[in-house]
Write a protein that holds these residues in place. Structure first.
Motif, mmCIF file in Angstrom:
data_model
loop_
_atom_site.group_PDB
_atom_site.id
_atom_site.type_symbol
_atom_site.label_atom_id
_atom_site.label_comp_id
_atom_site.label_asym_id
_atom_site.label_seq_id
_atom_site.Cartn_x
_atom_site.Cartn_y
_atom_site.Cartn_z
ATOM 1 N N MET A 60 0.966 -1.105 0.175
ATOM 2 C CA MET A 60 -0.007 0.183 -0.044
ATOM 3 C C MET A 60 1.337 0.802 0.134
ATOM 4 N N PHE A 61 0.334 2.194 -0.502
ATOM 5 C CA PHE A 61 1.469 3.365 -1.292
ATOM 6 C C PHE A 61 0.975 3.893 0.484
ATOM 7 N N ARG A 62 1.261 4.089 1.558
ATOM 8 C CA ARG A 62 0.422 4.973 2.740
ATOM 9 C C ARG A 62 1.423 5.602 2.973
ATOM 10 N N ALA A 69 7.356 2.837 -4.235
ATOM 11 C CA ALA A 69 6.213 3.547 -4.148
ATOM 12 C C ALA A 69 5.106 2.884 -5.642
ATOM 13 N N GLU A 75 -2.819 3.581 -3.452
ATOM 14 C CA GLU A 75 -3.232 3.066 -1.646
ATOM 15 C C GLU A 75 -4.110 2.756 -1.652
ATOM 16 N N ASP A 76 -5.281 2.700 -2.619
ATOM 17 C CA ASP A 76 -6.097 2.004 -2.320
ATOM 18 C C ASP A 76 -6.819 0.752 -2.396
ATOM 19 N N ASN A 107 5.622 -0.982 3.451
ATOM 20 C CA ASN A 107 5.741 0.375 3.206
ATOM 21 C C ASN A 107 6.579 1.678 3.567
#
Length: 404
Positions: A60-62, A69, A75-76, A107
């Motif tokens: 996840m691109f958190r 990334a 991120e979804d 992440n």
């Protein structure tokens, strides 16, 4: 089993089609396109004798600074799950094992720990609650296992709630193999294995790239009664099952005839790039036409595309068109480039003399001396000193930057 990196292409060390990165593929919001991409990459991987494709990535691109990334689907979790399932299923349909990575909560790779992953380092202990795991981090992996029929899963480098992912029983045995019914094999990331008994008993099946913990150490653990032989039987069985499912054991690999760099693949890459591009604002400049004589192109490397973000995504492209060349191909304009990063290694007039010290404050006798053209140090020393004269070619203001 020959393995090859991804995910934007088959990283064979020789030219293949370089597709847009997953973060761009996700921006198409089109699982069918991503499925076509996965199938095309699998065909090219198979053409190179590869049976295990080390992709897709579903981290996840958190964290904005996450150095990998670009390899993720954003991120979804819902969008990433749809893309991951489509990509994985397509790779599998072409007779190649897809490897889901990095399981899980990988992440924030920037700079802690001892495991070096090319340009990103991470042995963080990531603390995540059960609800966040199931709502944010698990969905892409679960979808790729249950809907994409993945043949392999790669644990993340980091710890999850105190335990390395490569030997985390709850993660690998309870959730992945038990709850989701995953019947493929679990393969460590490069250097991501940390034990023999704990890793084997808790769900790791294959150690890469060496046999530091599995191999002789694993055999001795069985002989000494530390590990039941049935556990090793299961580890072997899982690897064989995944190979059998793609026809690798019988010598009959499923799927279309393997090909690399076809017009079909080039066109698909272009379509994904176009569909994944968002034009935020247009003041009438686009599309470029005869009204314009000159275009300024500003960026870090305005004449080339950087095809790697510094993880496992370096693909040797068959064909590479940079931004300047691309604009010149479609419009009769002069392209002027500028980069905000014009720094270059500093060279002294006659080189730099140096002294390396064992102490941290340059006290005592130096342990190494000599002369270098540029200041660049890779070795063991507590402190160091360089000396030289630098004469600029022209007058002006200059900034000196030190990086460590």
């Amino acid at each position: 089993m020959r393995m090859a990196d991804g995910p934007p292409g088959a990283s064979l060390g020789e030219p293949t089609t370089d597709f847009p990165h997953p973060v761009a593929s996700a921006a198409t919001f089109d699982p069918d396109l991503v499925s076509e991409q996965g199938a095309a990459i699998a065909r090219e991987a198979k053409d190179g004798g590869v049976s295990v494709h080390l992709a897709p990535s579903m981290d996840m691109f958190r964290v904005p600074l996450h150095s990998r990334a670009g390899e993720s689907y954003g991120e979804d979790p819902h969008l990433a799950a749809a893309m991951a399932a489509a990509y994985t299923g397509a790779v599998r349909s072409e007779g190649v094992i897809a490897t889901l990575k990095h399981f899980v909560a990988y992440n924030q790779t920037r700079g802690t720990g001892d495991v070096e992953d090319y340009f990103s380092i991470s042995e963080h202990d990531v603390r995540v609650g059960e609800r966040a795991l199931r709502e944010i981090y698990y969905p892409p992996f679960r979808a790729a296992v249950t809907r994409g029929d993945a043949g392999a899963v790669m644990p993340a480098y980091n710890r999850l709630n105190g335990t390395f992912c490569s030997e985390n029983r709850e993660l690998l045995r309870d959730v992945l193999k038990g709850e989701w019914g995953f019947n493929g094999f679990v393969v460590s990331d490069w250097g991501g294995t940390h034990s023999t008994v704990d890793a084997a008993e808790n769900g790791l099946d294959v150690e890469m790239p060496s046999a530091e913990f599995f191999g002789d150490a694993l055999r001795e653990a069985v002989e000494d009664g530390e590990i039941d032989e049935s556990i090793v039987d299961e580890m072997v069985r899982r690897g064989l099952r995944s190979q059998e499912e793609i026809g690798a054991l019988s010598g009959e690999r499923t799927g279309r005839d393997p090909v690399r760099g076809t017009d079909e693949h080039f066109e698909l890459a272009r379509t994904i790039a176009e569909e994944g591009t968002v034009l935020l604002r247009n003041d009438g400049t686009l599309p470029l036409d005869d009204r314009l004589d000159e275009v300024a192109l500003i960026g870090r490397e305005p004449e080339t595309f950087g095809n790697s973000v510094g993880g496992s995504d370096d693909v040797t492209a068959i064909r590479d068109v940079g931004p300047v060349e691309g604009i010149e191909n479609v419009a009769d304009v002069t392209v002027t480039t500028a980069s905000p990063d014009e720094s270059e290694p500093l060279a002294a007039d006659e080189g730099f003399t140096y002294e390396h010290y064992e102490s941290g404050d340059r006290s005592g006798s130096p342990i190494g001396t000599g002369e270098v053209a540029e200041i660049a140090f890779d070795g063991e020393a507590g402190s160091a000193e360089w000396e030289g004269t630098v004469t600029p070619e022209e007058a002006g203001s200059f900034e000196f930057v030190l990086t460590s």
